[in-house]
Design an enzyme around this catalytic site. Structure first.
Site, mmCIF file in Angstrom:
data_model
loop_
_atom_site.group_PDB
_atom_site.id
_atom_site.type_symbol
_atom_site.label_atom_id
_atom_site.label_comp_id
_atom_site.label_asym_id
_atom_site.label_seq_id
_atom_site.Cartn_x
_atom_site.Cartn_y
_atom_site.Cartn_z
ATOM 1 N N THR A 420 25.092 -5.010 89.064
ATOM 2 C CA THR A 420 24.895 -3.947 88.084
ATOM 3 C C THR A 420 25.472 -2.607 88.559
ATOM 4 O O THR A 420 25.843 -2.453 89.720
ATOM 5 C CB THR A 420 23.382 -3.848 87.736
ATOM 6 O OG1 THR A 420 22.903 -5.141 87.431
ATOM 7 C CG2 THR A 420 23.077 -2.929 86.604
ATOM 8 N N THR A 438 25.786 -3.995 83.208
ATOM 9 C CA THR A 438 25.699 -5.147 84.110
ATOM 10 C C THR A 438 26.420 -6.363 83.576
ATOM 11 O O THR A 438 26.643 -6.479 82.363
ATOM 12 C CB THR A 438 24.204 -5.512 84.326
ATOM 13 O OG1 THR A 438 24.101 -6.504 85.337
ATOM 14 C CG2 THR A 438 23.550 -6.039 83.057
ATOM 15 N N GLU A 457 23.816 -13.288 82.131
ATOM 16 C CA GLU A 457 22.561 -12.578 81.843
ATOM 17 C C GLU A 457 21.415 -13.506 81.441
ATOM 18 O O GLU A 457 20.244 -13.169 81.598
ATOM 19 C CB GLU A 457 22.793 -11.549 80.729
ATOM 20 C CG GLU A 457 22.015 -10.267 80.920
ATOM 21 C CD GLU A 457 22.519 -9.485 82.118
ATOM 22 O OE1 GLU A 457 21.698 -9.192 83.001
ATOM 23 O OE2 GLU A 457 23.715 -9.178 82.186
ATOM 24 N N GLY A 506 19.032 -5.376 90.374
ATOM 25 C CA GLY A 506 18.122 -6.410 89.853
ATOM 26 C C GLY A 506 16.723 -5.838 89.698
ATOM 27 O O GLY A 506 16.547 -4.672 89.331
HETATM 28 N N1 GLY Z 1 20.557 -8.246 85.229
HETATM 29 C C1 GLY Z 1 19.917 -7.130 85.780
HETATM 30 C C2 GLY Z 1 18.871 -6.568 84.898
HETATM 31 O O1 GLY Z 1 19.027 -6.637 83.699
HETATM 32 O O2 GLY Z 1 17.889 -6.079 85.357
#
Ligand code: GLY
Length: 599
Positions: A420, A438, A457, A506
């Site tokens: 991200t 991201t 995702e 994350g």
């Molecule tokens: N994929 C990272 C988030 O959405 O938190």
């Protein structure tokens, strides 16, 4: 704030200053000087970056842009120098990020934007999160016995790819707010894609760590590895003609050229023909919508900390952590006190327990959204922190529901990998954009189409749909948006923005933002020092301490309080801008390659 002088770098204003400035800008270079210099530098890698103007911290009277890569920040700065606004700069920055930091974000991913519209004095947020294909079911990430798949087995290939949201998000906000013509915002990225850019040390290190999975997709292998299959080295000049062609197409025809036509067909083919095929269809792309949502705000020490509500857990979990701590005097305790970190760690564990139980895409599952931040509820949960030791076990609370209580809920589990990127911008009119963007894991699904990577995702959903027959809120459902931890944040005081920030990482994002806010607002550290301060956070049971920092010294005392303690690298990537009476202060996390540029 005064408008920045219109030093122009090929951008012209579409509105409302276009007639005047368009004449002034006509005929000038189609590329920022810094980007042009960088393209030249690509021939001499040892000098690469010499002309770039960003720094880890910057001050400005008019505007500020911070992004995770110097070339991307430079593209945003060029838009601002040309009299563009925060949204123009955001689009230009994101398009370059998708090229030079392709492992973190891009056209194939999704993003959340929290935005302060200075003219309307209005805070709003835009949800450009990916959606699950309409053919997806709750068992998407389960084997034939109903057991969860291994994480990487789910990530690599087409199965994890959700309908991307970033192209439509950029177009939606640009149509609403942008001043520079859409097509012009593509020029820096287009030029760099055609002429080449120097692979950064961070990108090179990440490619080297991912050779085996990148090899599984022909386009990714050909782009990120050399003819012998070895990872590209830092400083290598990398051209991306496929991305340049995609950009030309989107510049000319808008986001429709992404969500339909040849590009959409190529995306669907790549997902469906991958060796771990997915379900994405042309219909999913055609039907994708960005959603404008009311931001979620939580009070803290006289500020309002505002961010992205569901489907992100970012603002709710951050708001809970801060709300649980509000009655404890962290300032008096100070940043080296184990007692301060006991409180922060257990407040975080309590908030994460609620997150696992209740938070998901509220368009699909009822959520006690208001109840989770209700002062009485948080006061009751904060009582749990009154002891001297670590809480032995933590479970979700019972917030009140503002509608009929939903079905019973089981705790979910979604492993979110730290990838991200964060872009934070304040323009000369006082508009503020905080966007976290991201493709999920580093290099996403590893599938590459049109010169960009497709996201993974969907693995932000809980792989388990039920636990002992009780459904999990963040289970896969067709059209649903996977729960996120992204926490693009704007901090308000007396109805005006004073600070904007966010981070990659994350589910560690929430702790990174919380630490930065506490270090800045409670402990009074200047913004850059607040970002640089060691990361210490807790999500589930263990307290995580950033390896190689002074915070490792806290470990024995935290263990003595009863915490399980882990030490690991914690590569936050906070990009922040403080809006002070004396001007703007921008700061980029020293752990990554980001910079701030201000004037
Ligand atoms: N994929 C990272 C988030 O959405 O938190």
């Amino acid at each position: 704030m005064k408008r920045s002088s219109a030093r122009s770098f090929g951008f012209t204003l579409a509105r409302p200053l276009a007639p005047l400035l368009g004449l002034l800008l006509a005929g000038l270079l189609a590329l920022t000087p810094a980007a042009a210099q960088q393209a030249a530098d690509a021939q001499a890698p040892e000098r690469a970056g010499a002309a770039l103007t960003g720094a880890k911290t910057a001050t400005g009277k008019n505007w500020m842009v911070t992004a995770a890569n110097p070339l991307a920040a430079e593209a945003g700065a060029a838009a601002l120098r040309a009299g563009g606004n925060a949204i123009d700069a955001l689009v230009a920055t994101q398009l370059v990020l998708g090229l030079v930091e392709p492992q973190s974000s891009g056209l194939g991913g999704g993003a959340f934007l929290v935005y302060w519209d200075a003219a309307q004095k209005r805070l709003t947020s835009f949800d450009g999160r990916e959606t699950a294909p309409r053919a997806a079911t709750p068992t998407l990430f389960q084997n034939e016995k109903g057991e969860p798949l291994g994480f990487m087995a789910a990530v690599v290939g087409g199965r994890s790819v959700g309908t991307p949201g970033t192209p439509r998000l950029m177009e939606t906000v640009h149509r609403r707010y942008g001043k520079i013509a859409w097509a012009q915002l593509f020029r820096p990225a287009q030029h760099l894609a055609e002429e080449g850019f120097a692979v950064s040390p961070r990108l090179a290190a990440l490619i080297a760590g991912d050779v085996e999975t990148l090899k599984r997709d022909d386009a990714a292998r050909a782009y990120f590895l050399d003819a012998q299959g070895a990872p590209l080295k830092a400083g290598t000049t990398l051209r991306n003609p496929a991305y340049a062609a995609t950009l030309r197409h989107l510049a000319a025809y808008g986001a429709d050229a992404f969500y339909g036509g040849e590009l959409a067909a190529a995306i669907v083919r790549s997902v469906r023909e991958a060796d771990n095929p997915g379900l994405l269809s042309l219909g999913d792309l055609r039907e994708y919508r960005v959603k404008e949502r009311a931001p979620v705000c939580a009070p803290y020490r006289g500020y309002e900390v505002c961010g992205m509500g569901p489907p992100s857990s970012g603002a709710l979990t951050l708001g809970q952590i801060l709300g649980l701590l509000d009655s404890y005097d962290l300032k008096a305790l100070g940043p080296t006190s184990p007692e301060a970190w006991r409180l922060i760690a257990d407040a975080s564990r309590l908030a994460f327990a609620d997150r696992e139980r209740y938070m998901a895409d509220s368009d699909f599952v009822p959520m006690p959204t208001k109840g989770l931040l209700a002062p009485d509820y948080l006061k009751g949960r904060a009582e749990l922190l009154k002891g001297d030791d670590a809480l032995p076990a933590v479970s979700a609370g019972e917030p009140t529901w503002d509608h009929a209580r939903a079905e019973p809920r089981a705790d979910g589990a979604a492993l979110e990998l730290p990838s991200t990127t964060q872009v934070t911008i304040v323009d000369a009119d006082g508009n503020v954009a905080s966007m976290t963007s991201t493709i999920e894991a580093g290099f996403g699904s590893r599938l590459m189409v049109g010169g960009f990577l497709l996201n993974n995702e969907l693995t932000d959903f809980s792989f388990r749909s039920h636990k002992d027959g009780v459904p999990v809120a963040n289970r896969v459902e067709p059209g649903k948006r996977p729960r996120s931890s992204m926490a693009p944040t704007i901090v308000m005081r007396d109805g005006t923005p004073v600070l904007a920030l966010g981070s990659p990482g994350g589910s560690q994002i929430i702790g990174y933002v919380a630490k930065t806010l506490i270090a800045h607002l409670d402990w009074g550290l200047p913004l850059d020092q607040a970002i640089a301060a060691p990361n210490v956070l807790a999500r589930f049971d263990a307290v995580e301490i950033e390896a190689g920092t002074a915070a490792e010294g806290l470990a024995p005392e935290l263990k003595a309080l009863g915490f399980e303690v882990k030490t690991a690298p914690m590569t936050s990537g906070v990009q922040a801008v403080a809006i002070t009476p004396d001007g703007l202060i921008g700061a980029a996390d020293p752990r990554r390659e980001g910079v701030a540029i201000g004037e």
